[in-house]
Write an enzyme that holds these catalytic residues in place. Structure first.
Site, short mmCIF file in Angstrom:
data_model
loop_
_atom_site.label_atom_id
_atom_site.label_comp_id
_atom_site.label_asym_id
_atom_site.label_seq_id
_atom_site.Cartn_x
_atom_site.Cartn_y
_atom_site.Cartn_z
N ARG A 51 0.91 -1.34 0.03
CA ARG A 51 0.05 -0.08 -0.11
C ARG A 51 0.85 0.94 -0.07
NH1 ARG A 51 -2.86 -0.63 5.26
NH2 ARG A 51 -0.75 -1.37 5.98
N ASP A 53 1.44 5.14 0.10
CA ASP A 53 0.81 6.46 0.55
C ASP A 53 0.57 7.25 -0.28
OD1 ASP A 53 1.52 5.14 3.17
OD2 ASP A 53 3.33 6.49 3.29
N ARG A 196 9.96 6.89 3.84
CA ARG A 196 10.03 8.55 4.18
C ARG A 196 10.98 8.91 5.26
NH1 ARG A 196 4.04 9.87 3.48
NH2 ARG A 196 4.84 12.15 3.74
#
Length: 261
Positions: A51, A53, A196
């Site tokens: 998944r 973001d 990130r």
């Protein structure tokens, strides 16, 4: 019921992420619409390898589609691409075994993150422009501490679907090409926002606000301060998903980077 393996690329700028959310623009939701329209059926299953973001892109996401059809894979590819928006594209389709699962059969995943040293008129949706001077040598020294099996709880938001926050991170390589810094990271899997935040911490080290050895402390204890270092989604690309005995290559030239400035 046939099972197809799909290789997909997308620009995530307009989407709130991969996973379907009601009344929200998502990658998975776009596929739901395309499949329903193309096959004139709502009896299907569609799962992705991971998944991504909101705002994150994919150079090669993998998904599997279960649907009752006899269409050849190339016809499925054409049918879906004809109905998907322009910023999502099915690169390749192949029929696969019933026990293949896009997420649970994966053995490794790789991401690249692109930092630009300068303002760019063309690549803003695909890079993080860091205005400060950034020392990649210090970043490389810090990145070494991330490699191996570690608890990355500090580098992720709580996710009820993740049973463990331990991740086997295979490597992080950092390359400088023209005005671009490429961070290539490979691991067994990744937690929500993990890449990130890794990049954000490495950037702090590169700008001289943290020392390379500070990374070891961040791994030992969960520290909410890491959240403020989260790099923007624009520079992040899911590069590849690996299965079975596929070789995970390393080194410059082993990855695809579409934007160099």
């Amino acid at each position: 019921m046939a099972r197809y393996k799909l290789y997909i690329e997308y620009e995530g700028t307009r989407y709130v992420g991969w996973q379907f959310q009601k009344n929200m623009k998502t990658i998975q939701g776009s596929f739901f619409d395309a499949v329903e329209d193309g096959f004139q059926s709502n009896k299907f299953e569609f799962y992705g390898a991971g998944r991504t973001d909101a705002g994150v892109h994919a150079l090669q996401q993998v998904a599997h589609l279960d649907i009752d059809t006899n269409l050849y894979p190339n016809k499925v590819q054409f049918l879906l691409n004809d109905r998907l928006p322009g910023d999502i594209s099915v690169l390749h389709v192949e029929q696969t075994l019933p026990d293949f699962h896009a997420r649970y059969s994966a053995t490794a995943r790789s991401y690249i993150y692109i930092i630009s040293r300068r303002r760019t008129a063309f690549g803003k949706p695909f890079v993080w422009w860091v205005k400060d001077k950034i020392d990649t040598t210090s970043m490389e020294k810090a990145a070494i501490h991330f490699v191996g099996m570690h608890d990355f709880a500090s580098f992720s938001d709580d996710d009820p679907e993740e049973k463990s926050t331990k991740v086997d991170l295979r490597w992080i390589d950092i390359y400088e090409i023209n005005d671009t810094i490429i961070i290539h990271v490979v691991a067994s899997h990744f937690l929500h926002k993990m890449v990130r935040r890794l990049v954000g911490v490495l950037a702090e080290v590169g700008r001289g606000y943290m020392k390379p050895d500070d990374v070891k402390k961040l791994l030992l204890h969960k520290d909410p301060i890491i959240a403020k270092y989260t790099a923007p989604p624009s520079g992040l690309f899911l590069e590849r998903v690996y299965y079975g005995d596929e070789i995970v290559e390393r080194g410059e030239g082993s990855f695809y980077c579409p934007f160099l400035f």
